[in-house]
Design a protein around this motif. Structure first.
Motif, PDB file in Angstrom:
ATOM      1  N   ALA A 169       0.849  -1.091   0.050  1.00  0.00           N
ATOM      2  CA  ALA A 169      -0.268   0.120   0.079  1.00  0.00           C
ATOM      3  C   ALA A 169       0.936   1.669   0.143  1.00  0.00           C
ATOM      4  N   VAL A 170       0.018   2.558  -0.439  1.00  0.00           N
ATOM      5  CA  VAL A 170       0.656   3.708   0.178  1.00  0.00           C
ATOM      6  C   VAL A 170       0.423   4.595   1.600  1.00  0.00           C
ATOM      7  N   TYR A 171       1.901   4.665   2.522  1.00  0.00           N
ATOM      8  CA  TYR A 171       1.605   4.242   3.314  1.00  0.00           C
ATOM      9  C   TYR A 171       1.839   5.965   3.834  1.00  0.00           C
ATOM     10  N   TYR A 172       0.315   6.607   5.095  1.00  0.00           N
ATOM     11  CA  TYR A 172       0.923   8.246   5.468  1.00  0.00           C
ATOM     12  C   TYR A 172       1.443   8.764   6.562  1.00  0.00           C
ATOM     13  N   CYS A 173       1.555   9.236   6.717  1.00  0.00           N
ATOM     14  CA  CYS A 173       1.834   9.894   8.420  1.00  0.00           C
ATOM     15  C   CYS A 173       0.782  10.766   8.150  1.00  0.00           C
ATOM     16  N   ALA A 174       0.663  10.739   9.319  1.00  0.00           N
ATOM     17  CA  ALA A 174      -0.503  11.649   9.841  1.00  0.00           C
ATOM     18  C   ALA A 174      -0.998  12.447  11.432  1.00  0.00           C
ATOM     19  N   VAL A 175      -1.149  13.639  11.508  1.00  0.00           N
ATOM     20  CA  VAL A 175      -1.276  14.347  13.122  1.00  0.00           C
ATOM     21  C   VAL A 175      -2.070  15.022  13.291  1.00  0.00           C
ATOM     22  N   SER A 176      -2.767  14.393  14.616  1.00  0.00           N
ATOM     23  CA  SER A 176      -4.154  14.566  15.531  1.00  0.00           C
ATOM     24  C   SER A 176      -3.676  15.990  16.658  1.00  0.00           C
ATOM     25  N   LEU A 177      -4.447  17.108  16.053  1.00  0.00           N
ATOM     26  CA  LEU A 177      -4.252  17.898  16.794  1.00  0.00           C
ATOM     27  C   LEU A 177      -4.953  18.287  18.153  1.00  0.00           C
ATOM     28  N   GLY A 178      -4.109  17.908  19.649  1.00  0.00           N
ATOM     29  CA  GLY A 178      -4.212  17.853  20.881  1.00  0.00           C
ATOM     30  C   GLY A 178      -5.075  16.440  21.331  1.00  0.00           C
ATOM     31  N   SER A 179      -4.584  15.531  20.119  1.00  0.00           N
ATOM     32  CA  SER A 179      -4.982  14.172  20.444  1.00  0.00           C
ATOM     33  C   SER A 179      -4.576  13.215  21.313  1.00  0.00           C
ATOM     34  N   ARG A 180      -4.959  12.525  22.281  1.00  0.00           N
ATOM     35  CA  ARG A 180      -4.284  11.221  23.208  1.00  0.00           C
ATOM     36  C   ARG A 180      -3.828  10.379  21.579  1.00  0.00           C
ATOM     37  N   ALA A 181      -4.887  10.175  20.901  1.00  0.00           N
ATOM     38  CA  ALA A 181      -4.668   8.651  19.940  1.00  0.00           C
ATOM     39  C   ALA A 181      -5.999   8.909  19.336  1.00  0.00           C
ATOM     40  N   THR A 182      -5.417   8.185  18.199  1.00  0.00           N
ATOM     41  CA  THR A 182      -6.942   8.015  17.787  1.00  0.00           C
ATOM     42  C   THR A 182      -6.805   7.161  15.826  1.00  0.00           C
ATOM     43  N   THR A 183      -7.845   6.541  15.968  1.00  0.00           N
ATOM     44  CA  THR A 183      -7.713   5.873  14.391  1.00  0.00           C
ATOM     45  C   THR A 183      -8.222   5.768  13.692  1.00  0.00           C
ATOM     46  N   ARG A 184      -9.312   7.244  14.297  1.00  0.00           N
ATOM     47  CA  ARG A 184     -10.261   7.687  12.879  1.00  0.00           C
ATOM     48  C   ARG A 184      -9.404   8.772  12.349  1.00  0.00           C
ATOM     49  N   VAL A 185     -10.467   8.351  10.937  1.00  0.00           N
ATOM     50  CA  VAL A 185      -9.343   9.028   9.819  1.00  0.00           C
ATOM     51  C   VAL A 185      -9.482  10.582   9.803  1.00  0.00           C
ATOM     52  N   ASN A 186     -10.747  11.149  10.243  1.00  0.00           N
ATOM     53  CA  ASN A 186     -11.340  11.887  10.501  1.00  0.00           C
ATOM     54  C   ASN A 186     -11.614  12.966  11.124  1.00  0.00           C
ATOM     55  N   GLU A 187      -9.790  12.245  12.119  1.00  0.00           N
ATOM     56  CA  GLU A 187      -9.452  13.359  13.687  1.00  0.00           C
ATOM     57  C   GLU A 187      -8.063  13.827  13.007  1.00  0.00           C
ATOM     58  N   TYR A 188      -7.361  13.226  11.981  1.00  0.00           N
ATOM     59  CA  TYR A 188      -6.523  13.878  11.597  1.00  0.00           C
ATOM     60  C   TYR A 188      -5.934  15.209  11.088  1.00  0.00           C
ATOM     61  N   ASP A 189      -5.902  15.857  11.070  1.00  0.00           N
ATOM     62  CA  ASP A 189      -5.789  17.207  10.387  1.00  0.00           C
ATOM     63  C   ASP A 189      -4.302  17.938   9.649  1.00  0.00           C
ATOM     64  N   TYR A 190      -3.351  16.883   9.899  1.00  0.00           N
ATOM     65  CA  TYR A 190      -2.042  16.683   8.815  1.00  0.00           C
ATOM     66  C   TYR A 190      -1.531  15.796   8.055  1.00  0.00           C
ATOM     67  N   TRP A 191      -1.698  15.549   6.611  1.00  0.00           N
ATOM     68  CA  TRP A 191      -1.015  14.383   6.171  1.00  0.00           C
ATOM     69  C   TRP A 191       0.080  14.510   5.257  1.00  0.00           C
ATOM     70  N   GLY A 192       0.966  13.067   5.198  1.00  0.00           N
ATOM     71  CA  GLY A 192       2.181  13.615   4.218  1.00  0.00           C
ATOM     72  C   GLY A 192       1.425  13.139   3.132  1.00  0.00           C
ATOM     73  N   GLN A 193       2.398  13.112   2.089  1.00  0.00           N
ATOM     74  CA  GLN A 193       2.278  12.990   0.747  1.00  0.00           C
ATOM     75  C   GLN A 193       1.885  11.245   0.438  1.00  0.00           C
ATOM     76  N   GLY A 194       2.732  10.239   1.773  1.00  0.00           N
ATOM     77  CA  GLY A 194       2.688   8.760   1.473  1.00  0.00           C
ATOM     78  C   GLY A 194       4.416   8.332   0.647  1.00  0.00           C
ATOM     79  N   THR A 195       4.137   7.422   0.767  1.00  0.00           N
ATOM     80  CA  THR A 195       5.249   6.626   0.331  1.00  0.00           C
ATOM     81  C   THR A 195       5.015   4.716   0.713  1.00  0.00           C
ATOM     82  N   GLN A 196       5.389   4.548  -0.351  1.00  0.00           N
ATOM     83  CA  GLN A 196       4.717   3.668  -1.136  1.00  0.00           C
ATOM     84  C   GLN A 196       5.354   2.033  -0.858  1.00  0.00           C
ATOM     85  N   VAL A 197       4.735   0.927  -0.338  1.00  0.00           N
ATOM     86  CA  VAL A 197       5.726  -0.810   0.056  1.00  0.00           C
ATOM     87  C   VAL A 197       5.105  -1.111  -0.663  1.00  0.00           C
TER      88      VAL A 197
END
Length: 124
Positions: free
Chosen positions: A92-120
């Protein structure tokens, strides 16, 4: 400008390992959770792993738990994903993301910033 840049992707045989890195810049991330998602061809973007700012809270998708490890180095604004015992279905293409002010979350809609991805790509 907030930027997330992934690296470390590549081609590996089934059973092998890769370590993905994500460099974050552009703001203070001291109270933010970070996560990894992936998107395979023809599929939706799926949660892989997440980690709180302190690293005390970590979540993994069931499909990767026991094989993948997420970690972070806050002094360097880096997050990592160590991937072991890779399977072709991890391709897959793997993406890094940041969720502002979050302890940790699995929900894609709670992430605010995303990288462009890297292919694996994992070959059988």
């Amino acid at each position: 400008q907030v930027q997330l840049v992934e690296s470390g992707g590549g081609l590996v045989q089934a059973g092998g390992s890769l370590r993905l890195s994500c460099a974050a810049s552009g703001r203070t991330f001291s109270s933010d959770a970070m996560g990894w998602f992936r998107q395979a061809p023809g599929k939706e973007r799926d949660f892989v792993a997440a980690i709180s700012w302190s690293g005390a809270t970590r979540y993994y998708a069931g499909s990767v738990e026991g094989r993948f490890t997420i970690s972070r180095d806050n002094a360097k604004n880096m997050v990592y994903l160590q991937m072991n015992t890779l399977k072709p279905e991890d391709t897959a293409v793997y993406y890094c993301a940041v969720s502002l002010g979050s302890r940790a979350t699995t929900r894609v809609n709670e992430y605010d910033y995303w990288g462009q991805g890297t292919q694996v790509t994992v070959s059988s």
